[in-house]
Scaffold this active site. Structure first.
Site, PDB file in Angstrom:
ATOM      1  CG  PHE A  35      -2.086  -0.717   1.186  1.00 45.70           C
ATOM      2  CD1 PHE A  35      -2.497  -1.566  -0.052  1.00 45.70           C
ATOM      3  CD2 PHE A  35      -3.128  -1.022   2.228  1.00 45.70           C
ATOM      4  CE1 PHE A  35      -3.530  -2.170  -0.311  1.00 45.70           C
ATOM      5  CE2 PHE A  35      -4.320  -1.358   2.140  1.00 45.70           C
ATOM      6  CZ  PHE A  35      -4.729  -1.979   0.757  1.00 45.70           C
ATOM      7  NE  ARG A  36      -0.082   3.237   4.811  1.00 40.85           N
ATOM      8  CZ  ARG A  36      -0.821   2.458   5.097  1.00 40.85           C
ATOM      9  NH1 ARG A  36      -0.601   1.163   4.725  1.00 40.85           N
ATOM     10  NH2 ARG A  36      -2.089   2.695   5.297  1.00 40.85           N
ATOM     11  CB  ILE A 105      -5.932 -10.277   2.547  1.00 41.52           C
ATOM     12  CG1 ILE A 105      -5.615  -9.670   1.164  1.00 41.52           C
ATOM     13  CG2 ILE A 105      -6.242  -9.810   3.699  1.00 41.52           C
ATOM     14  CD1 ILE A 105      -6.552  -8.387   0.937  1.00 41.52           C
ATOM     15  CG  ASP A 106      -0.824 -12.502   0.081  1.00 40.66           C
ATOM     16  OD1 ASP A 106      -0.446 -13.566   0.953  1.00 40.66           O
ATOM     17  OD2 ASP A 106       0.122 -11.648  -0.174  1.00 40.66           O
ATOM     18  CG  HIS A 121      -5.792  -7.187   8.095  1.00 39.52           C
ATOM     19  ND1 HIS A 121      -4.744  -6.118   7.659  1.00 39.52           N
ATOM     20  CD2 HIS A 121      -6.186  -6.362   9.327  1.00 39.52           C
ATOM     21  CE1 HIS A 121      -4.407  -5.525   8.931  1.00 39.52           C
ATOM     22  NE2 HIS A 121      -5.324  -5.833   9.871  1.00 39.52           N
ATOM     23  CB  CYS A 150     -25.537 -16.102  -2.502  1.00 39.79           C
ATOM     24  SG  CYS A 150     -25.810 -17.560  -1.915  1.00 39.79           S
ATOM     25  CB  SER A 191       4.174   0.988   6.819  1.00 44.14           C
ATOM     26  OG  SER A 191       2.621   0.700   6.919  1.00 44.14           O
ATOM     27  CG  ASN A 213       9.672  -2.274   6.347  1.00 38.71           C
ATOM     28  OD1 ASN A 213       8.890  -3.027   6.125  1.00 38.71           O
ATOM     29  ND2 ASN A 213       9.405  -0.910   6.235  1.00 38.71           N
TER      30      ASN A 213
HETATM   31  P1  CNA Z   1       2.120  -1.226   3.946  1.00 42.62           P
HETATM   32  O1  CNA Z   1       1.469   0.014   4.745  1.00 42.62           O
HETATM   33  O2  CNA Z   1       1.917  -1.301   2.235  1.00 42.62           O
HETATM   34  O3  CNA Z   1       3.760  -1.143   4.234  1.00 42.62           O
HETATM   35  C1  CNA Z   1       4.489  -2.197   3.546  1.00 42.62           C
HETATM   36  C2  CNA Z   1       6.012  -1.958   4.145  1.00 42.62           C
HETATM   37  O4  CNA Z   1       6.832  -2.979   3.584  1.00 42.62           O
HETATM   38  C3  CNA Z   1       6.578  -0.628   3.490  1.00 42.62           C
HETATM   39  O5  CNA Z   1       7.037   0.142   4.600  1.00 42.62           O
HETATM   40  C4  CNA Z   1       7.654  -1.021   2.577  1.00 42.62           C
HETATM   41  O6  CNA Z   1       8.727  -0.022   2.490  1.00 42.62           O
HETATM   42  C5  CNA Z   1       7.826  -2.268   2.990  1.00 42.62           C
HETATM   43  N1  CNA Z   1       8.533  -3.278   1.862  1.00 42.62           N
HETATM   44  C6  CNA Z   1       8.067  -3.338   0.697  1.00 42.62           C
HETATM   45  N2  CNA Z   1       8.508  -4.356   0.004  1.00 42.62           N
HETATM   46  C7  CNA Z   1       9.329  -5.117   0.932  1.00 42.62           C
HETATM   47  C8  CNA Z   1      10.320  -5.883   0.964  1.00 42.62           C
HETATM   48  N3  CNA Z   1      10.683  -6.485  -0.352  1.00 42.62           N
HETATM   49  N4  CNA Z   1      11.223  -6.451   1.982  1.00 42.62           N
HETATM   50  C9  CNA Z   1      10.912  -5.501   3.129  1.00 42.62           C
HETATM   51  N5  CNA Z   1      10.283  -4.557   3.212  1.00 42.62           N
HETATM   52  C10 CNA Z   1       9.261  -4.189   2.226  1.00 42.62           C
HETATM   53  O7  CNA Z   1       1.652  -2.553   4.408  1.00 42.62           O
HETATM   54  P2  CNA Z   1       1.306  -3.124   5.851  1.00 42.62           P
HETATM   55  O8  CNA Z   1       1.242  -4.613   5.725  1.00 42.62           O
HETATM   56  O9  CNA Z   1       1.874  -2.543   6.965  1.00 42.62           O
HETATM   57  O10 CNA Z   1      -0.202  -2.452   5.884  1.00 42.62           O
HETATM   58  C11 CNA Z   1      -1.334  -3.112   6.326  1.00 42.62           C
HETATM   59  C12 CNA Z   1      -2.522  -3.370   5.176  1.00 42.62           C
HETATM   60  C13 CNA Z   1      -2.015  -3.638   3.657  1.00 42.62           C
HETATM   61  C14 CNA Z   1      -2.976  -4.516   5.702  1.00 42.62           C
HETATM   62  O11 CNA Z   1      -4.379  -4.268   5.843  1.00 42.62           O
HETATM   63  C15 CNA Z   1      -3.052  -5.568   4.375  1.00 42.62           C
HETATM   64  O12 CNA Z   1      -3.967  -6.260   4.171  1.00 42.62           O
HETATM   65  C16 CNA Z   1      -2.874  -4.650   3.187  1.00 42.62           C
HETATM   66  N6  CNA Z   1      -2.418  -5.358   1.954  1.00 42.62           N
HETATM   67  C17 CNA Z   1      -2.092  -6.647   1.882  1.00 42.62           C
HETATM   68  C18 CNA Z   1      -1.538  -7.089   0.867  1.00 42.62           C
HETATM   69  C19 CNA Z   1      -1.361  -8.653   0.484  1.00 42.62           C
HETATM   70  O13 CNA Z   1      -2.054  -9.388   1.053  1.00 42.62           O
HETATM   71  N7  CNA Z   1      -0.281  -8.923  -0.091  1.00 42.62           N
HETATM   72  C20 CNA Z   1      -1.257  -6.434  -0.298  1.00 42.62           C
HETATM   73  C21 CNA Z   1      -1.464  -4.714  -0.137  1.00 42.62           C
HETATM   74  C22 CNA Z   1      -2.142  -4.437   1.132  1.00 42.62           C
END
Ligand code: CNA
Length: 241
Positions: A35-36, A105-106, A121, A150, A191, A213
Site C-alpha cells: 500500500f505504501r 490477505i493473499d 485481516h 449467491c 509500515s 523493512n
Molecule cells: P504497507 O503499509 O503497504 O507497508 C509495507 C511496508 O513494507 C513498507 O514500509 C515498505 O517499505 C515495506 N516493503 C515493501 N517491500 C518490501 C520488501 N521486499 N522487503 C522488506 N520491506 C518491504 O503494508 P502493511 O501490511 O503494513 O499495511 C497493512 C495493510 C496492507 C493490511 O491491511 C494488508 O491487508 C494490506 N495489503 C495486503 C496485501 C497482501 O495481502 N499481499 C497487499 C497490499 C496491501
C-alpha cells in the site's frame, strides 16, 4: 555473509519459539504491490484512496465500485510464494518457528507450507454470502460481473477485514498468545501504521526484536537489530539447523 545477517542467524540458532509478524512488504517480491511504498497502491491513481474504497461504509454504499477495485487490485491468483514465505515454512517445519502473524490477505504463507498462520485481516480465498452464509471460493468473486451474488440473492462478501471493521477475536487471541510466548520476534515488510494490527507487537516480552523493512518504521528505535533490506533477500540467506 553480512554482519547483520550473521547476527540474525545466531539469534535464530539460539531460539526455539520464533514468531514472524509481517505485512504487505512480505509479498512484494511475489509481485503483489504493497500500500505504501513508492510503487505501492497508494501512489497509483484512483478517484479515492484504497483505505476509503476498502472501508465498510464504501462497501455498503458503493458496492459495485468496491468490487471493481477489489477485483483489479487485490486479487492475484497466480502469485507464488517467495523466499521469505518458503524460509518461514521451513523454520516452522524444523520446530523453530511457532507462528506467522500476518496482515496479508493473499494466502501465500499457507501456499508455501506454513501451518500456523494468524491472518489478522482475513483472506481473499474465503468469501461468504452475507444472507445465508454459504461459502464461496475466490473464483466466485473473480468470475462474477459487477456485484457477486449467491443463489439465494444475497451479496457475496470477501472474508477480509475492511477499514472500520473489527478483527476476529479468536485470531487476535492466538496471535497475542504466540507473540507473548516468543523468544525471538521478527517484524518485516510492514509500515506499522495500521492499527490495531501493528499494536500486537507490543505484547512481545522476549529479549530480541528484529526489524526487516525497506523503509524506517516507528519500531526501529526499540528493535535490537534493524535491516533496511528486502525480507526475501535476508531470509533466503538463513540456514535452518
Ligand atoms: P504497507 O503499509 O503497504 O507497508 C509495507 C511496508 O513494507 C513498507 O514500509 C515498505 O517499505 C515495506 N516493503 C515493501 N517491500 C518490501 C520488501 N521486499 N522487503 C522488506 N520491506 C518491504 O503494508 P502493511 O501490511 O503494513 O499495511 C497493512 C495493510 C496492507 C493490511 O491491511 C494488508 O491487508 C494490506 N495489503 C495486503 C496485501 C497482501 O495481502 N499481499 C497487499 C497490499 C496491501
Amino acid at each position: 555473509m553480512e554482519e547483520a545477517i550473521q547476527t540474525l542467524q545466531q539469534w535464530v540458532d539460539e531460539s526455539q519459539h520464533i514468531v514472524f509478524f509481517g505485512g504487505a512488504g512480505v509479498s512484494t517480491e511475489s509481485g503483489i504491490p504493497d500500500f505504501r511504498s513508492v510503487d505501492g497502491l497508494y501512489h497509483q491513481q484512483y478517484s479515492q484512496p484504497p483505505e476509503t474504497i476498502l472501508s465498510h461504509t464504501y462497501f455498503e454504499r458503493h458496492t459495485e465500485e468496491f468490487f471493481r477495485f477489489y477485483r483489479n487490485k487485490m486479487l492475484f491468483p497466480d502469485a507464488q510464494p517467495n523466499n521469505a514465505h518458503r524460509k518461514l515454512a521451513e523454520l516452522e517445519q524444523a520446530g523453530k518457528l511457532t507462528a506467522v502473524v500476518t496482515q496479508n490477505i493473499d494466502g501465500l504463507h499457507q501456499k508455501a507450507g506454513s501451518q500456523c498462520v494468524y491472518e489478522l485481516h482475513g483472506a481473499v480465498s474465503r468469501n461468504y454470502c452475507t444472507r445465508c452464509h454459504r461459502f464461496y471460493p475466490m473464483d466466485a468473486v473473480m468470475q462474477s460481473e459487477a456485484v457477486p451474488h449467491c443463489d439465494c440473492g444475497g451479496i457475496i462478501k470477501p472474508d477480509v477485514v475492511l477499514y472500520e471493521e473489527c478483527l476476529d477475536n479468536a485470531t487476535v487471541d492466538g496471535a497475542v498468545r504466540a507473540i507473548a510466548q516468543a523468544d525471538l520476534l521478527i517484524v518485516a515488510g510492514t509500515s506499522l501504521v495500521v492499527y490495531p494490527a501493528a499494536g500486537l507487537i507490543n505484547y512481545y516480552r522476549g529479549r530480541r526484536l528484529v526489524l526487516i523493512n525497506l523503509e524506517p518504521t516507528s519500531a526501529d528505535a526499540r528493535a535490537d537489530l534493524v535491516l533496511h533490506d528486502k525480507v526475501g533477500r535476508v531470509l533466503e540467506q538463513l540456514q535452518v539447523r
